[in-house]
Scaffold this motif. Structure first.
Motif, PDB file in Angstrom:
ATOM      1  N   ILE A  71       0.874  -1.165   0.000  1.00  0.00           N
ATOM      2  CA  ILE A  71       0.000   0.000   0.000  1.00  0.00           C
ATOM      3  C   ILE A  71       0.914   1.218   0.000  1.00  0.00           C
ATOM      4  CG2 ILE A  71      -1.775   1.251   1.260  1.00  0.00           C
ATOM      5  CD1 ILE A  71      -2.472  -1.430   2.597  1.00  0.00           C
ATOM      6  N   MET A  72       0.702   2.109  -0.974  1.00  0.00           N
ATOM      7  CA  MET A  72       1.591   3.273  -1.066  1.00  0.00           C
ATOM      8  C   MET A  72       0.867   4.489  -1.609  1.00  0.00           C
ATOM      9  SD  MET A  72       3.944   2.382  -4.405  1.00  0.00           S
ATOM     10  CE  MET A  72       4.547   0.860  -3.750  1.00  0.00           C
ATOM     11  N   GLN A  73       1.448   5.629  -1.327  1.00  0.00           N
ATOM     12  CA  GLN A  73       0.907   6.885  -1.819  1.00  0.00           C
ATOM     13  C   GLN A  73       1.112   6.968  -3.324  1.00  0.00           C
ATOM     14  OE1 GLN A  73       2.394  10.324   0.204  1.00  0.00           O
ATOM     15  NE2 GLN A  73       1.625  11.733  -1.330  1.00  0.00           N
ATOM     16  N   LYS A  74       0.101   7.445  -4.023  1.00  0.00           N
ATOM     17  CA  LYS A  74       0.205   7.652  -5.468  1.00  0.00           C
ATOM     18  C   LYS A  74       1.044   8.894  -5.726  1.00  0.00           C
ATOM     19  CE  LYS A  74      -0.880   6.968  -9.769  1.00  0.00           C
ATOM     20  NZ  LYS A  74       0.003   6.141 -10.503  1.00  0.00           N
TER      21      LYS A  74
ATOM     22  N   ILE B  55      -1.531  -1.277  -4.041  1.00  0.00           N
ATOM     23  CA  ILE B  55      -2.718  -0.471  -3.785  1.00  0.00           C
ATOM     24  C   ILE B  55      -2.252   0.946  -3.460  1.00  0.00           C
ATOM     25  CG2 ILE B  55      -4.696  -0.142  -2.252  1.00  0.00           C
ATOM     26  CD1 ILE B  55      -4.601  -3.206  -1.785  1.00  0.00           C
ATOM     27  N   TYR B  56      -2.811   1.930  -4.155  1.00  0.00           N
ATOM     28  CA  TYR B  56      -2.383   3.319  -3.995  1.00  0.00           C
ATOM     29  C   TYR B  56      -3.441   4.139  -3.276  1.00  0.00           C
ATOM     30  CZ  TYR B  56       0.493   1.537  -7.745  1.00  0.00           C
ATOM     31  OH  TYR B  56       1.324   0.754  -8.493  1.00  0.00           O
ATOM     32  N   PHE B  57      -3.002   5.202  -2.609  1.00  0.00           N
ATOM     33  CA  PHE B  57      -3.924   6.109  -1.936  1.00  0.00           C
ATOM     34  C   PHE B  57      -3.481   7.540  -2.153  1.00  0.00           C
ATOM     35  CE2 PHE B  57      -0.667   5.024   1.139  1.00  0.00           C
ATOM     36  CZ  PHE B  57      -0.298   6.250   1.658  1.00  0.00           C
ATOM     37  N   ASP B  58      -4.410   8.451  -1.930  1.00  0.00           N
ATOM     38  CA  ASP B  58      -4.164   9.877  -2.058  1.00  0.00           C
ATOM     39  C   ASP B  58      -4.322  10.492  -0.671  1.00  0.00           C
ATOM     40  OD1 ASP B  58      -4.105  12.596  -2.557  1.00  0.00           O
ATOM     41  OD2 ASP B  58      -5.671  12.542  -4.090  1.00  0.00           O
ATOM     42  N   ARG B  59      -3.236  10.956  -0.073  1.00  0.00           N
ATOM     43  CA  ARG B  59      -3.271  11.523   1.280  1.00  0.00           C
ATOM     44  C   ARG B  59      -4.170  12.761   1.382  1.00  0.00           C
ATOM     45  NH1 ARG B  59       0.631   9.224   4.582  1.00  0.00           N
ATOM     46  NH2 ARG B  59       2.479   8.456   3.531  1.00  0.00           N
TER      47      ARG B  59
ATOM     48  N   ASP C 156      -7.068  13.238  -0.120  1.00  0.00           N
ATOM     49  CA  ASP C 156      -8.479  12.936  -0.325  1.00  0.00           C
ATOM     50  C   ASP C 156      -8.986  12.026   0.792  1.00  0.00           C
ATOM     51  OD1 ASP C 156     -11.005  12.300  -1.226  1.00  0.00           O
ATOM     52  OD2 ASP C 156     -10.337  11.386  -3.106  1.00  0.00           O
ATOM     53  N   SER C 157      -9.699  12.592   1.780  1.00  0.00           N
ATOM     54  CA  SER C 157     -10.153  11.790   2.919  1.00  0.00           C
ATOM     55  C   SER C 157     -11.157  10.718   2.509  1.00  0.00           C
ATOM     56  CB  SER C 157     -10.749  12.684   4.005  1.00  0.00           C
ATOM     57  OG  SER C 157     -11.873  13.375   3.508  1.00  0.00           O
ATOM     58  N   SER C 158     -11.887  10.916   1.420  1.00  0.00           N
ATOM     59  CA  SER C 158     -12.848   9.898   0.977  1.00  0.00           C
ATOM     60  C   SER C 158     -12.133   8.692   0.361  1.00  0.00           C
ATOM     61  CB  SER C 158     -13.825  10.490  -0.037  1.00  0.00           C
ATOM     62  OG  SER C 158     -13.151  10.862  -1.226  1.00  0.00           O
ATOM     63  N   ASP C 159     -10.852   8.848   0.057  1.00  0.00           N
ATOM     64  CA  ASP C 159     -10.071   7.755  -0.523  1.00  0.00           C
ATOM     65  C   ASP C 159      -9.871   6.613   0.470  1.00  0.00           C
ATOM     66  OD1 ASP C 159      -8.716   6.764  -2.818  1.00  0.00           O
ATOM     67  OD2 ASP C 159      -6.793   7.236  -1.880  1.00  0.00           O
ATOM     68  N   ARG C 160      -9.981   6.890   1.758  1.00  0.00           N
ATOM     69  CA  ARG C 160      -9.774   5.859   2.785  1.00  0.00           C
ATOM     70  C   ARG C 160     -10.739   4.701   2.633  1.00  0.00           C
ATOM     71  NH1 ARG C 160      -8.792   9.721   8.069  1.00  0.00           N
ATOM     72  NH2 ARG C 160      -6.963  10.745   7.210  1.00  0.00           N
TER      73      ARG C 160
ATOM     74  N   ASN D  43      -0.578 -11.613  -4.519  1.00  0.00           N
ATOM     75  CA  ASN D  43       0.645 -11.548  -3.726  1.00  0.00           C
ATOM     76  C   ASN D  43       0.299 -11.109  -2.308  1.00  0.00           C
ATOM     77  OD1 ASN D  43       2.505 -12.253  -5.733  1.00  0.00           O
ATOM     78  ND2 ASN D  43       2.556 -10.170  -6.515  1.00  0.00           N
ATOM     79  N   PRO D  44       1.086 -11.560  -1.318  1.00  0.00           N
ATOM     80  CA  PRO D  44       0.850 -11.078   0.048  1.00  0.00           C
ATOM     81  C   PRO D  44       0.951  -9.556   0.099  1.00  0.00           C
ATOM     82  CG  PRO D  44       2.426 -12.876   0.047  1.00  0.00           C
ATOM     83  CD  PRO D  44       2.193 -12.504  -1.390  1.00  0.00           C
ATOM     84  N   LEU D  45       0.215  -8.968   1.005  1.00  0.00           N
ATOM     85  CA  LEU D  45       0.181  -7.519   1.156  1.00  0.00           C
ATOM     86  C   LEU D  45       1.184  -7.099   2.220  1.00  0.00           C
ATOM     87  CD1 LEU D  45      -1.324  -5.033   0.129  1.00  0.00           C
ATOM     88  CD2 LEU D  45      -2.979  -5.390   1.956  1.00  0.00           C
ATOM     89  N   LEU D  46       2.054  -6.172   1.879  1.00  0.00           N
ATOM     90  CA  LEU D  46       3.056  -5.647   2.807  1.00  0.00           C
ATOM     91  C   LEU D  46       2.603  -4.275   3.268  1.00  0.00           C
ATOM     92  CD1 LEU D  46       5.852  -5.772   4.172  1.00  0.00           C
ATOM     93  CD2 LEU D  46       6.800  -4.846   2.048  1.00  0.00           C
ATOM     94  N   ILE D  47       2.496  -4.103   4.575  1.00  0.00           N
ATOM     95  CA  ILE D  47       2.039  -2.834   5.142  1.00  0.00           C
ATOM     96  C   ILE D  47       3.150  -2.238   6.000  1.00  0.00           C
ATOM     97  CG2 ILE D  47       0.357  -1.726   6.657  1.00  0.00           C
ATOM     98  CD1 ILE D  47      -1.607  -3.955   5.900  1.00  0.00           C
ATOM     99  N   PHE D  48       3.467  -0.976   5.741  1.00  0.00           N
ATOM    100  CA  PHE D  48       4.358  -0.199   6.590  1.00  0.00           C
ATOM    101  C   PHE D  48       3.437   0.645   7.469  1.00  0.00           C
ATOM    102  CE2 PHE D  48       6.965  -0.634   2.643  1.00  0.00           C
ATOM    103  CZ  PHE D  48       7.975  -1.414   3.187  1.00  0.00           C
ATOM    104  N   PRO D  49       3.128   0.217   8.705  1.00  0.00           N
ATOM    105  CA  PRO D  49       2.057   0.852   9.485  1.00  0.00           C
ATOM    106  C   PRO D  49       2.281   2.304   9.857  1.00  0.00           C
ATOM    107  CG  PRO D  49       3.277  -0.668  10.842  1.00  0.00           C
ATOM    108  CD  PRO D  49       3.773  -0.851   9.432  1.00  0.00           C
ATOM    109  N   GLU D  50       3.515   2.749   9.951  1.00  0.00           N
ATOM    110  CA  GLU D  50       3.703   4.150  10.310  1.00  0.00           C
ATOM    111  C   GLU D  50       3.443   5.060   9.117  1.00  0.00           C
ATOM    112  OE1 GLU D  50       7.725   2.553   9.171  1.00  0.00           O
ATOM    113  OE2 GLU D  50       6.058   1.879  10.373  1.00  0.00           O
ATOM    114  N   GLY D  51       3.364   4.481   7.924  1.00  0.00           N
ATOM    115  CA  GLY D  51       2.951   5.238   6.758  1.00  0.00           C
ATOM    116  C   GLY D  51       3.992   6.169   6.184  1.00  0.00           C
ATOM    117  N   THR D  52       5.168   6.247   6.783  1.00  0.00           N
ATOM    118  CA  THR D  52       6.210   7.127   6.262  1.00  0.00           C
ATOM    119  C   THR D  52       7.560   6.645   6.784  1.00  0.00           C
ATOM    120  OG1 THR D  52       6.887   9.426   5.995  1.00  0.00           O
ATOM    121  CG2 THR D  52       6.094   8.796   8.162  1.00  0.00           C
TER     122      THR D  52
END
Length: 112
Positions: free
Chosen positions: A43-46, A65-69, A71-75, A92-101
């Motif tokens: 999951i990463m920022q577009k 999977i991409y997100f737009d920081r 756009d709150s409706s993107d969540r 593929n397994p999903l890798l999450i970096f929970p701190e987000g940065t």
């Protein structure tokens, strides 16, 4: 500075049966190092520019999977995509970096 990394697994190493992994994100190359060990979707920022080009041409193939920081409706959309990805056969397994940065290993940044 250096373009190296140390990978330490806490718990089981990635396997095809597992669907979600969590890792600390301490540098810009974390994803590259982990991806060289096992094919993860992440999951990463577009982004725009050359990073955006790389995302749409290369990383789409592994199911990122991409997100737009901004756009709150993107969540809600991202949450739906995560559920679909985890339940999809053969993904593929999903890798999450929970701190987000990226952090400096001294303190975590709140995940939003």
């Amino acid at each position: 500075w250096s373009w190296t990394g140390v990978v330490r697994f806490h718990g089981p190493q990635p396997s095809r049966g597992a669907k979600v992994f969590v890792a600390n994100h301490t540098s810009m190359i974390d994803f590259i190092v982990l991806e060289s060990l096992f094919p993860f979707a992440v999951i990463m920022q577009k982004h725009g520019g050359w990073v955006g080009w790389f995302q749409t041409r290369i990383l789409n193939a592994i199911g990122c999977i991409y997100f737009d920081r901004t756009d709150s409706s993107d969540r809600a959309v991202v949450a739906k995509r995560i559920k679909e990805h985890v339940h999809a056969s053969g993904s593929n397994p999903l890798l999450i970096f929970p701190e987000g940065t990226c952090v400096n290993n001294e303190h975590c940044v709140m995940f939003k």
